[in-house]
Design an enzyme around this catalytic site. Structure first.
Site, short mmCIF file in Angstrom:
data_model
loop_
_atom_site.label_atom_id
_atom_site.label_comp_id
_atom_site.label_asym_id
_atom_site.label_seq_id
_atom_site.Cartn_x
_atom_site.Cartn_y
_atom_site.Cartn_z
N HIS A 262 0.84 -1.20 0.00
CA HIS A 262 0.00 0.00 0.00
C HIS A 262 0.87 1.24 0.00
O HIS A 262 2.06 1.20 0.29
CB HIS A 262 -0.92 0.02 1.23
N ARG B 84 5.10 6.13 13.40
CA ARG B 84 5.00 6.78 12.09
C ARG B 84 4.56 8.23 12.25
O ARG B 84 3.63 8.52 13.01
CB ARG B 84 3.99 6.05 11.21
N HIS C 177 4.73 0.29 0.18
CA HIS C 177 5.49 -0.45 1.18
C HIS C 177 4.66 -1.58 1.77
O HIS C 177 3.44 -1.64 1.60
CB HIS C 177 6.04 0.47 2.27
N ASP D 278 0.58 5.03 1.87
CA ASP D 278 -0.15 5.48 3.05
C ASP D 278 -1.34 6.38 2.71
O ASP D 278 -1.21 7.39 2.01
CB ASP D 278 0.78 6.23 4.00
#
Length: 299
Positions: A96, A266, A251, A98
């Site tokens: 995906h 994150r 990623h 983000d």
């Protein structure tokens, strides 16, 4: 300006950066050099010794306004811009980019290692510009003209009877606000002009096609993104930070560590609205993400 050393990790994506203390404010020249390296290498790895949540936010903020942690998932206590990426809260073991289900996904993401398992737990990052360049000309022409609907509310292909109560609660939270956004399948990077395949796990349907037809086309294109040559496989060490360009990568967090604790934090930098090759911008179909991100100027 700091004496920056840039060491490529693979031919097509990734570089380790040394000579910078990212726990301290960077001068303008250093920020520009990091941005240039990010444009070229797509994913950068830094030593993050001494960096805490506050420092991670301060580092990311040097590249633009921050988003909140996530449109629907809670932040770290006391740090509204920090998302805990914790194996105990679920595992993002799918390809995906983000938060592409909102109108302007983050331009960049930072991940910092907090707890790493003794083995496994790597993060894969793929260069979607290299994937676009790999397409045969007929597929490239097709992709150039496609738009895809991205959503956080879709069939995860996991039978309900295999989902426990906690997982069901996490899924309900993730979809507590339902987003649907149309993005170009080929996105033009606003700084480099590179074209990249802008798809990934949240891209569920090609506009104008059925779900079944869409899946076949998306699978063909996705196979180019996930070619091994286009991927950085990063094995985490303690006190590391990875900065990656969310506009032109995908990623995947590998679930290969036998359920042992794994936690990253994150922080993401607010992004601009994606643009396709004909300068047409993405558009929202459902869901308001103004509580999550501002719309930023190109940068």
């Amino acid at each position: 300006m700091s004496e920056i050393e840039i060491r490529k990790v693979t031919a097509k994506i990734g570089a380790q950066i040394s000579g910078i203390d990212i726990a301290k404010p960077l001068d303008d020249e250093t920020i520009a050099a990091v941005r240039a390296a990010l444009n070229e290498h797509k994913a950068l790895v830094f030593d993050a010794e001494g960096l805490d949540d506050e420092g991670q936010q301060a580092f990311a903020r040097q590249f633009g306004d921050l988003t909140t942690a996530h449109p629907t998932v809670p932040a770290v206590d006391g740090a509204p811009n920090v998302l805990p990426v914790d194996s105990e809260r679920g595992r993002a073991n799918h390809w995906h980019t983000d938060v592409t289900f909102v109108l302007n996904p983050p331009q960049a993401s930072t991940l910092r290692s907090i707890t790493i398992p003794p083995y496994g737990g790597e993060t894969l990052i793929a260069n979607s510009a290299a994937a676009y360049r790999d397409l045969p000309e007929p597929l490239r022409r097709l992709a150039d003209n496609l738009w895809a609907e991205h959503t956080n509310d879709y069939d995860y292909a996991v039978p309900d009877e295999e989902i426990d109560e906690e997982q069901a609660e996490q899924r309900a939270q993730f979809t507590s606000i339902k987003f649907r956004t149309a993005h170009p399948v080929v996105r033009v990077h606003p700084l480099t002009g590179e074209r990249g395949l802008f798809i990934g796990g949240f891209a569920q349907r090609i506009i104008g096609l059925s779900v079944g037809e869409s899946r076949k086309i998306l699978d063909i294109l996705q196979a180019y993104v996930t070619r091994p040559e286009n991927i950085l496989r990063w094995r985490w060490s303690p006190n590391q930070l990875v900065l990656f360009d969310n506009r032109i990568t995908q990623h995947y967090a590998i679930d290969n560590y036998d359920g042992q604790p794994r936690r990253l934090h994150r922080v993401t930098v607010a992004g601009d609205v994606p643009v396709g090759i004909e300068d047409k911008e993405s558009y929202s179909i459902a869901g308001d993400a103004s509580h999550y991100t501002s719309v930023t100027e190109v940068g």
